[in-house]
Design an enzyme around this catalytic site. Structure first.
Site, PDB file in Angstrom:
ATOM      1  N   GLY A  16      75.705 119.443  95.963  1.00 50.62           N
ATOM      2  CA  GLY A  16      76.744 119.300  95.399  1.00 50.62           C
ATOM      3  C   GLY A  16      76.675 117.568  95.711  1.00 50.62           C
ATOM      4  N   ASN A 104      74.479 131.045  96.281  1.00 50.59           N
ATOM      5  CA  ASN A 104      73.704 131.450  96.506  1.00 50.59           C
ATOM      6  C   ASN A 104      74.089 132.922  96.568  1.00 50.59           C
ATOM      7  OD1 ASN A 104      70.982 131.695  94.663  1.00 50.59           O
ATOM      8  ND2 ASN A 104      69.604 130.184  96.665  1.00 50.59           N
ATOM      9  N   SER A 130      69.336 126.707  89.128  1.00 49.13           N
ATOM     10  CA  SER A 130      68.725 126.497  90.203  1.00 49.13           C
ATOM     11  C   SER A 130      68.139 124.649  89.831  1.00 49.13           C
ATOM     12  CB  SER A 130      67.214 127.965  89.364  1.00 49.13           C
ATOM     13  OG  SER A 130      66.472 127.654  90.082  1.00 49.13           O
ATOM     14  N   LYS A 185      70.799 134.993  88.799  1.00 48.58           N
ATOM     15  CA  LYS A 185      69.912 134.343  89.576  1.00 48.58           C
ATOM     16  C   LYS A 185      69.494 134.721  90.422  1.00 48.58           C
ATOM     17  CE  LYS A 185      69.597 129.954  91.055  1.00 48.58           C
ATOM     18  NZ  LYS A 185      69.171 130.177  93.019  1.00 48.58           N
ATOM     19  N   HIS A 188      65.917 135.587  89.168  1.00 46.20           N
ATOM     20  CA  HIS A 188      65.429 134.866  89.127  1.00 46.20           C
ATOM     21  C   HIS A 188      64.274 134.747  90.569  1.00 46.20           C
ATOM     22  CE1 HIS A 188      64.731 130.167  90.101  1.00 46.20           C
ATOM     23  NE2 HIS A 188      64.245 130.103  89.167  1.00 46.20           N
ATOM     24  N   ASN A 189      64.817 134.306  91.360  1.00 49.63           N
ATOM     25  CA  ASN A 189      64.921 134.022  92.523  1.00 49.63           C
ATOM     26  C   ASN A 189      63.665 134.929  93.039  1.00 49.63           C
ATOM     27  OD1 ASN A 189      66.836 131.507  93.103  1.00 49.63           O
ATOM     28  ND2 ASN A 189      67.230 132.250  95.381  1.00 49.63           N
ATOM     29  N   GLU A 192      61.000 134.428  91.492  1.00 50.66           N
ATOM     30  CA  GLU A 192      60.296 132.897  92.131  1.00 50.66           C
ATOM     31  C   GLU A 192      59.527 133.341  93.369  1.00 50.66           C
ATOM     32  OE1 GLU A 192      63.364 129.704  92.584  1.00 50.66           O
ATOM     33  OE2 GLU A 192      62.609 129.971  95.228  1.00 50.66           O
ATOM     34  N   LYS A 263      65.545 132.999 103.330  1.00 44.77           N
ATOM     35  CA  LYS A 263      66.940 133.415 102.906  1.00 44.77           C
ATOM     36  C   LYS A 263      67.747 133.917 102.575  1.00 44.77           C
ATOM     37  CE  LYS A 263      67.538 127.631 103.412  1.00 44.77           C
ATOM     38  NZ  LYS A 263      66.555 127.554 101.595  1.00 44.77           N
TER      39      LYS A 263
HETATM   40  C1  6PG Z   1      66.235 127.595  93.087  1.00 45.04           C
HETATM   41  C2  6PG Z   1      65.665 128.082  94.872  1.00 45.04           C
HETATM   42  C3  6PG Z   1      66.601 127.998  95.835  1.00 45.04           C
HETATM   43  C4  6PG Z   1      66.103 128.274  97.185  1.00 45.04           C
HETATM   44  C5  6PG Z   1      65.572 129.531  97.317  1.00 45.04           C
HETATM   45  C6  6PG Z   1      64.652 129.522  98.529  1.00 45.04           C
HETATM   46  O1  6PG Z   1      65.995 128.747  91.896  1.00 45.04           O
HETATM   47  O2  6PG Z   1      66.672 126.151  92.937  1.00 45.04           O
HETATM   48  O3  6PG Z   1      65.796 129.751  94.287  1.00 45.04           O
HETATM   49  O4  6PG Z   1      68.170 128.981  95.377  1.00 45.04           O
HETATM   50  O5  6PG Z   1      65.320 126.986  97.203  1.00 45.04           O
HETATM   51  O6  6PG Z   1      66.899 130.224  97.548  1.00 45.04           O
HETATM   52  O7  6PG Z   1      64.759 130.355  98.727  1.00 45.04           O
HETATM   53  P1  6PG Z   1      63.995 131.257 100.426  1.00 45.04           P
HETATM   54  O8  6PG Z   1      64.968 129.502 101.177  1.00 45.04           O
HETATM   55  O9  6PG Z   1      64.304 132.874 100.269  1.00 45.04           O
HETATM   56  O10 6PG Z   1      62.399 130.592  99.707  1.00 45.04           O
END
Ligand code: 6PG
Length: 485
Positions: A16, A104, A130, A185, A188-189, A192, A263
């Site tokens: 934020g 998120n 992100s 998003k 995306h995660n 990731e 998370k």
């Molecule tokens: C982003 C990340 C962000 C966060 C993840 C971590 O795009 O900036 O994805 O959203 O770092 O949610 O996820 P975990 O804690 O599940 O690894």
């Protein structure tokens, strides 16, 4: 109080705060609020000192400072906090005002909230943001969806603060209605998670298979970052491998406990894929690999019962390094192919008109999965917007073919040596499944029909006609109903 602020941001945790500072840098006047109001004063006295940022000590004060239509962005923990703030804000706002959730959040919550807030005459946006702290401060990737009428009021702010690609295009554009922004998003995660797991498997192969130390791996990742794997995650891996522990100067990565946290966004991606029937096998393996890593005590116990044999790879080390790079690249192509299949299915299911090239552009810079590779995906969709499967694009087809030998060699050798490579191998299994015109599901259908009269279709009859066989001579003629989840 004169309405002078362009936007309010609620929630002064690091994301934020950094978004507010970013907005301030781009000439917007931001009013900051936090549930624990002492944080507002601390922010103004420190990080926001000397800026145009205004602090508010109550929601009514915050709202009174906003120009119309009022734009209020929540940067609070996903879940009930978002619903609570919506309830607090609704009586203070008026029709046409916009509530934005930049956390998120689960896309289904966003679908529900868009409907609810719109039913009160206001507009609602659920947006992915992100890029972590650094991205929020200097240019994140922003993926907004929700009430379309809100977009014209947010576009100037969001596109100004977003990351830009080389030609100056912002990594932010309208994604779609309802929960589309948060869905993209979430995907995306999930990707990731997949990218990170693939890199970890490459690291494990370099470490276990070739016996490289972090210092020896550092230049390998530095070199990989110059080629087709060029990306933020490869770059930070290179830097992580070079980092030394302050206490004894040994590689810090070796001191970190091997149990991964999560998370929930990876899990949500897999749950959605199950709902939609899309095999995002690589992301699923990435999520489960974190779960296996968390079983530390059981792993330690099992390692004593089933000690690993010699995991070392024989042969030319440099050749192996190149094979591992190619296996990583091929697996990554599979992961993105699966991720795009998922988004296409979700778009159809939820009625979103997703722009797949536009999504690649939004992910090209600013976000955690940013990479040169996303430029190639963007080009594939530019050439062929209706592309249903990334693997069928000529660029990726050629790339996969060029990697296939190395990919099989690496997975085969890892399996023989007992080095776990769940993401590399599921990617290969998916690829082999996809290129099998005939799979053994004929036998599976026979089994279902044998024990449950579930019926089957025949290769010599038109699709959609279902048959039942009395396999044992003792079963009945009546089939169970034919439906597919
Ligand atoms: C982003 C990340 C962000 C966060 C993840 C971590 O795009 O900036 O994805 O959203 O770092 O949610 O996820 P975990 O804690 O599940 O690894």
């Amino acid at each position: 109080m004169e309405p002078q602020a362009d936007i309010a941001v609620i929630g002064l945790a690091v994301m934020g705060q950094n978004l507010i500072l970013n907005m301030n840098d781009h000439g917007f006047t931001v009013v900051a609020f936090n549930r624990t109001v002492s944080k507002v004063d601390a922010f103004l006295a420190n990080e926001a000192k000397g800026t145009r940022i205004i602090g508010a000590h109550s929601l009514p004060e915050m709202v009174a400072l906003l120009k119309r239509p009022r734009r209020v962005m929540l940067m609070v923990k996903a879940g009930s906090a978002v619903d609570e703030f919506i309830e607090h804000l609704l009586p203070l706002l008026e029709p046409g005002d916009i509530i934005i959730d930049g956390g998120n959040s689960l896309f289904e919550d966003t679908i529900r909230r868009v409907k609810y807030v719109e039913s009160k005459g206001l507009l609602y946006i659920g947006t992915g943001v992100s890029g972590g702290e650094e991205g929020a401060r200097h240019g994140p990737s922003i993926m907004p969806g929700g009430s379309p009428a809100a977009w014209e009021h947010l576009k100037p702010i969001f596109q100004a603060i977003a990351a830009k690609v080389a030609d100056g295009s912002p990594c932010c554009d309208w994604v779609g209605e309802g929960g589309a922004g948060h869905y993209v998003k979430m995907t995306h995660n999930g990707i990731e998670y997949g990218d990170m797991q693939l890199i970890c498997e490459a690291y494990q192969l370099l470490k276990g298979g070739l016996g490289l130390t972090p210092d020896e791996m550092h230049p390998v990742f530095a070199e990989w970052n110059q080629g087709e794997l060029n990306s933020y995650l490869i770059e930070i891996t290179r830097d992580i491998l070079a980092k030394k522990d302050d206490d004894d100067g040994a590689p810090l990565v070796d001191k970190i406990l091997d149990t991964a946290g999560q998370k929930g966004t990876g899990k949500w991606t897999v749950m959605s894929s199950q709902e939609l029937g899309i095999p995002i096998t690589l992301i699923a393996e990435a999520v489960y690999s974190r779960c296996v890593s968390a079983m530390k005590d059981q792993r330690v116990a099992a390692a004593k019962v089933f000690p690993p044999s010699n995991p070392r790879f024989a042969g030319d080390r440099q050749a192996w390094v190149n094979d591992i790079r190619r296996a990583l690249y091929a697996s990554k192509i599979i992961s993105y192919t699966q991720g795009y299949l998922l988004m296409r299915a979700a778009a159809q299911h939820y009625g979103w008109n997703l722009n797949y090239g536009g999504i690649a552009l939004m992910w090209r810079g600013g976000c955690i999965i940013r990479s040169a590779f996303l430029g190639d995906i963007k080009r594939a969709f530019d050439k062929h917007p209706g592309l249903t499967n990334l693997l069928l694009d000529p660029f990726f087809k050629k790339a996969i073919k060029g990697c296939a030998r190395s990919w099989r060699k690496v997975v085969g050798t890892a399996v023989r040596k007992g080095i776990p490579v769940p993401a590399f191998s599921t990617a290969l299994a998916f690829f082999d499944g996809l290129r099998s015109a005939r799979l053994p599901a004929n036998l599976l259908q026979a089994q279902r029909d044998y024990f449950g009269a579930h019926t089957y279709e025949r290769v010599d009859q038109p699709r959609g006609q279902f048959f039942h066989t009395n396999w044992t001579g003792t079963g009945g003629r009546v089939a169970s109903s034919t439906y597919t989840v």
